[in-house]
Enzyme design. Structure first.
Site, PDB file in Angstrom:
ATOM      1  N   GLN A  47       0.831  -1.209   0.000  1.00 40.62           N
ATOM      2  CA  GLN A  47       0.000   0.000   0.000  1.00 40.62           C
ATOM      3  C   GLN A  47       0.868   1.263   0.000  1.00 40.62           C
ATOM      4  OE1 GLN A  47      -0.273  -2.569   2.253  1.00 40.62           O
ATOM      5  NE2 GLN A  47      -2.385  -2.769   2.997  1.00 40.62           N
ATOM      6  N   GLN A 104      -0.105  -0.313  -5.790  1.00 43.62           N
ATOM      7  CA  GLN A 104      -1.215  -0.718  -4.922  1.00 43.62           C
ATOM      8  C   GLN A 104      -1.745   0.498  -4.166  1.00 43.62           C
ATOM      9  OE1 GLN A 104      -0.404  -4.057  -2.351  1.00 43.62           O
ATOM     10  NE2 GLN A 104      -2.289  -3.806  -1.186  1.00 43.62           N
ATOM     11  N   ASP A 105      -3.086   0.675  -4.204  1.00 42.54           N
ATOM     12  CA  ASP A 105      -3.741   1.755  -3.451  1.00 42.54           C
ATOM     13  C   ASP A 105      -3.295   3.149  -3.906  1.00 42.54           C
ATOM     14  OD1 ASP A 105      -4.745  -0.400  -2.118  1.00 42.54           O
ATOM     15  OD2 ASP A 105      -4.209   0.265  -0.116  1.00 42.54           O
ATOM     16  N   ASP A 132      -6.320  -2.763  -6.226  1.00 44.31           N
ATOM     17  CA  ASP A 132      -7.254  -1.876  -5.511  1.00 44.31           C
ATOM     18  C   ASP A 132      -6.858  -0.410  -5.688  1.00 44.31           C
ATOM     19  OD1 ASP A 132      -8.256  -4.285  -4.557  1.00 44.31           O
ATOM     20  OD2 ASP A 132      -7.188  -4.163  -2.664  1.00 44.31           O
ATOM     21  N   ARG A 191     -13.229  -5.525  -6.441  1.00 45.07           N
ATOM     22  CA  ARG A 191     -13.552  -6.574  -5.468  1.00 45.07           C
ATOM     23  C   ARG A 191     -14.078  -5.903  -4.200  1.00 45.07           C
ATOM     24  NH1 ARG A 191      -8.069  -8.827  -2.615  1.00 45.07           N
ATOM     25  NH2 ARG A 191      -6.879  -6.872  -2.522  1.00 45.07           N
TER      26      ARG A 191
END
Length: 525
Positions: free
Chosen positions: A320, A342-343, A364, A431
């Site tokens: 993250q 990520q993120d 994500d 998701r």
């Protein structure tokens, strides 16, 4: 992304975080009255307990109708949030290392924000519609969830602190107010093609090729400041909350910037994507919480950015690592890019609008619990280390939160590093990070990188019945819904009426605030 946490409100959880007060029993509301009203909420137990044990709710608080009970419930949630903040503050001495202290510091900041948000709904001097209230209460609940996440993502040694900071009683009392205040979608008004929440002055600033700045940031010393942070510090000293324009000249600014709650109506104007770059490299693996890993974090309301690249260069291996986090209500991002893995883009909370922006990432990479609309944006999936991409992870934890991610008239394609290996990577639209996760893709070009199933489970059957994922009139090789997931919460939207719920006009009441920013937008489908 973090682990999921279920919210529960067992009596045992909230009793031990309570300071007991000897109630003035003679002044209390009758138990039967408390019981009958609390029975109308999702969490009657904490409602009954705290109304019964607080000396404040006597005959001076008659309940003549639902509005009285809502007001009482809001004040009760505020009272318990204040207690929760004090409780959290006292936990500082229990932190065993720097990472736990970092998560604890997040919790203090998030509790402050929660108190501000609830207070806005009860303050008679604050203009507050039912939609405003639902937005601010949704944020208050999201803040407490984020506080818990900071500890859980650290793992191991912080486990004993999680129940202490979770303060489920406060979360449940806020959920009760969301249920009582519940508002549906309503079609707002438009002006010159913009939601009316954008005032005319802001609209001119966004459409102007060179808006007049209050201050200029330039690395070569030709401006008022050499760093963005210095300009933000100067803005904090200004009088009033009028629009404050900061021109950030072309250059790469290696710094982490925070625009706090009290800094309202800040506008950052760059010289264009790839020209004005603000970059950082904080990450969870590097010791930050996801919340604090953001290169730029903005929570002051009414924030606008134009022509800037926000980057996090921690790389995929550090997990993250946020490029931008926004918890700014009525914030606008126009012709900006968000670059990470990520993120990447943390749409944390409140109402947000993105137009003609580029967003890059792997896992994500658009996530959070704001009410957010992306319009005419380019979504670029990168090459992930584990051969799986998920574009969105929406974090709605309560069915009455008016939050979700909506993408309209946009494009989802492979970034240059993914294209050569696209066939070996599975890329999904999203998701379910949380139980009531809500995301829709409408009239968007989905290239061949999208897996035929479309959506990916988070963990087993978690949230598959309670989420809302929708697709409407998308195009491109990846848009076929023939082999999509068969979850109860997944919808192939065929009705324009249903799809219109997630437009700028309806979903973020954009017609009431976007026109002032001068950012072009489409209010409907």
């Amino acid at each position: 992304m973090f682990t999921k946490l279920a919210m529960a409100c067992p009596l045992a959880v909230f009793l031990f975080v309570t300071v007991f007060v000897s109630p003035a029993i003679s002044r209390q509301l009758p138990p039967s009255t408390i019981k009958s009203w609390c029975a109308q909420t999702p969490y009657p137990q904490p409602c009954e307990y705290f109304l019964s044990h607080s000396p404040k709710y006597g005959h001076g608080y008659p309940i003549k109708g639902k509005s009285d009970f809502l007001k009482m419930s809001l004040n009760l949630a505020l009272e318990r949030a204040l207690h929760g903040r004090e409780n959290t503050y006292n936990l500082g001495s229990k932190c065993q290392n720097e990472r736990e202290k970092a998560a604890w510091a997040d919790c203090l900041e998030l509790y402050e924000s929660t108190i501000v948000k609830i207070n806005k709904t009860v303050d008679p001097h604050t203009k507050c519609s039912a939609v405003d209230a639902q937005t601010w209460l949704s944020t208050a609940l999201t803040n407490l969830e984020t506080c818990k996440q900071g500890f859980t993502e650290l793992g191991g040694g912080a486990d004993f602190l999680v129940p202490l900071v979770s303060n489920s009683n406060v979360s449940c009392l806020i959920s009760n107010t969301l249920s009582l205040n519940k508002v549906g979608y309503n079609e707002p008004s438009y002006k010159e093609g913009f939601p009316t929440w954008v005032n005319p002055g802001d609209r001119k600033l966004l459409q102007s090729s060179s808006p007049k700045p209050n201050v200029v940031v330039a690395q070569d010393g030709s401006g008022n400041f050499k760093t963005v942070a210095q300009a933000i510090a100067a803005a904090a000293k200004r009088s009033g909350n009028g629009r404050y324009v900061i021109h950030v000249k072309a250059g790469t600014y290696k710094e982490n910037v925070e625009i706090g709650t009290k800094l309202k109506n800040i506008m950052l104007v760059g010289d264009g994507i790839g020209k004005t770059i603000i970059t950082g490299s904080k990450s969870v693996d590097g010791g930050s919480t996801t919340f604090k890993s953001a290169t730029v974090a903005v929570v002051g309301d009414g924030f606008i950015a134009r022509g800037i690249s926000f980057r996090n260069t921690a790389g995929a291996q550090n997990h993250q690592a946020v490029a931008l986090r926004s918890g700014s209500d009525l914030s606008v991002f126009y012709q900006c890019s968000f670059e990470g893995y990520q993120d990447t883009l943390y749409v944390h909370s409140e109402r947000q609008f993105y137009r003609e922006c580029d967003i890059y990432g792997t896992v994500d990479f658009i996530f959070g619990n704001a009410a957010v609309v992306f319009q005419s944006c380019n979504i670029y999936a990168r090459n992930p280390p584990n051969k799986t991409n998920t574009i969105t992870a929406q974090g709605r934890t309560d069915p009455n939160q008016n939050t979700g991610i909506s993408l309209l008239n946009s494009r989802v394609t492979a970034a240059s590093d993914l294209k050569p290996v696209q066939s070996s990577v599975k890329t999904y639209l999203g998701r379910p990070w949380k139980e009531y996760s809500r995301t829709v893709f409408m009239k968007t070009f989905l290239d061949g990188l999208i897996n035929p199933a479309g959506w990916m489970p988070w963990s087993g059957n978690f949230a598959l019945n309670t989420l809302y994922y929708g697709e409407y009139a998308n195009t491109g090789p990846g848009s076929s819904t023939a082999k999509r997931v068969n979850w109860k919460g997944y919808h192939v939207i065929t009705s324009a009426t249903e799809a219109s719920k997630f437009t700028v006009g309806n979903f973020i009441a954009g017609s009431s605030w976007l026109p002032a920013t001068n950012v072009p937008f489409t209010s409907g489908l």
